[in-house]
Design an enzyme around this catalytic site. Structure first.
Site: not given
Ligand code: MN
Length: 428
Positions: A137, A142, A151, A208, A242, A249, A253, A262
């Site tokens: 990540y 991103h 958030r 992704e 991805d 999600q 998650y 995923k």
């Molecule tokens: Mn990914």
């Protein structure tokens, strides 16, 4: 590192179209088959594939210490497991054989005809059997976009983000090749406005844009790989999609991270471009502040200047460029990812994939997912046919491309291309 096969002045006797991703300075490895040849290893050159099984069986690769049958296989794992030095020598020898000044293969009409297969007669396959898959990540743009969306801008990055390359263990079994159709997944959905979760087709199917590196060496359980040793383990790179179901999600998650949103599919481009071939395209990464812990500190250029694009092509329609970005934007580099992955003694296996995480750049057109491009559905993308997209529709084909250019040499990754088909689930 001075690698002879990367010399910009090299020319091949094989015709290379001017827009080709595969000049003599690239020589990526893949697995192909034709109507008359079973799956085996090949190297891309222009619009052709050089058949490594043929070259090996007919003595063109003698003296390199290659085991019998190493190319006559469905996957490259055994070959890449011989290590980077062997692969470097094989790539060097292929570069010699394809050089316009070398007539060993060029002058033998039969061998030339039999070893060079037109790409349009070949089917490409998964180049490796993938034992393990990690998804990082590592793009700050991103992570900041997603953090801001879910958030607020102030707390977009979690406190750990600049101290370690955040990642999760993904699903290796559902990694598929370019060209394989992706069925829309079903899942548990619970939009904010409904009280109870329900079962249904994902309405927020996304891509992704990522790059992934493939490992070629084992460290053995309990043996951390230091950052300075990490290059020995990194064989090469592919484009990686991805695939993600955002609505699944967002509900599933918490607190352990991505799962079924995923694991329905990820896809990879067919040609593994070697880390050696990418050596001339290394650039400095962004300055890391705060300073990272010693095991993550590095010297020199560890990022790669690779231009990346994503296209969406609706059914029976033209392709629309929706994203242009660059791999050089990554905050965490691949050597740091590998050092972090193994610092607890976790063992790498030959053929493992380590994906970068979604690659986004600083501008709106450089975001590597629909989630960001259409900003959570609030700014749908306009397509040439008049339609709009916030997420992917059935019939859409997602195409990813990547190229690097320096000193008049352009090398690329070919295409990663998969079509979205309707779900095979039934409502119940
Ligand atoms: Mn990914």
């Amino acid at each position: 590192m001075n690698i002879k096969a990367n010399d910009p002045s090299l020319k091949s006797w094989v015709e290379i179209p001017s827009d080709s991703d595969f000049p003599i300075q690239n020589l990526p490895f893949g697995i192909f088959s034709t109507d008359y040849l079973e799956a085996g290893a090949g190297v891309a050159i222009g619009n052709h594939i050089l058949d490594l099984t043929y070259l090996h069986e007919n003595g063109f690769l003698d003296g390199l210490g290659l085991p019998a049958g190493v190319f006559n296989q469905k996957y490259l794992n055994d070959f890449i497991g011989l290590g980077k030095q062997v692969a470097r020598e094989v790539r060097g020898r292929i570069s010699e054989l394809l050089n316009v000044e070398n007539d060993e293969l060029q002058s033998q009409v039969a061998a030339r005809e039999l070893s060079l297969i037109p790409m349009d007669e070949a089917q490409m396959h998964m180049p490796i059997r993938v034992p393990n898959y990690t998804d990082f990540y590592s793009s700050e743009y991103h992570a900041a976009n997603v953090g801001t969306m879910f958030r607020d801008e102030e707390n977009a990055l979690f406190p750990n983000w600049k101290h370690l390359p955040v990642g999760y263990h993904g699903r290796a079994s559902s990694i598929v090749a370019s060209g394989v159709d992706i069925h829309r997944p079903y899942g548990q959905l619970k939009p904010a406005e409904v009280e109870k979760p329900f079962f249904g087709a994902s309405k927020r199917l996304d891509f992704e844009l990522e790059m992934a590196f493939i490992t070629c060496k084992e460290n053995g359980l309990g043996n951390p790989v230091s950052l300075s040793e990490s290059d020995d383990y990194i064989f090469g790179f592919v484009l990686f999609n991805d695939w993600s179901a955002r609505d699944v999600q967002v509900w599933e998650y918490v607190p352990l991270g991505p799962f079924l949103a995923k694991s329905f599919a990820s896809s990879m481009s067919p040609w593994i471009v070697t880390a050696d071939a990418l050596e001339p395209f290394k650039v400095n990464g962004p300055k890391q502040d705060p300073e990272v812990l010693p095991y993550l500190q590095y010297e020199g250029s560890k990022n790669y200047d690779i231009d990346l694009q994503v296209f969406i092509q609706p059914d029976n329609d033209v392709a629309n460029l929706v994203c242009s970005t660059n791999f050089k934007h990554m905050y965490w580099n691949v050597n740091q990812q590998l050092a972090h992955q193994t610092m607890n003694g976790c063992n790498l296996q030959v053929g493992d994939m380590y994906a970068s995480g979604t690659i986004s750049g600083p501008d709106e057109g450089s975001f590597g997912s629909m989630l960001e491009l259409a900003w959570k559905g609030t700014k749908p993308i306009q397509l040439k046919n008049g339609q709009k997209r916030s997420f992917l529709e059935d019939g859409d084909t997602v195409i990813m491309k990547g190229q690097c250019e320096r000193n008049g040499v352009k090398i690329g990754f070919g295409e990663l291309k998969n079509k979205v088909l309707p779900s095979k689930n039934k409502d119940s």
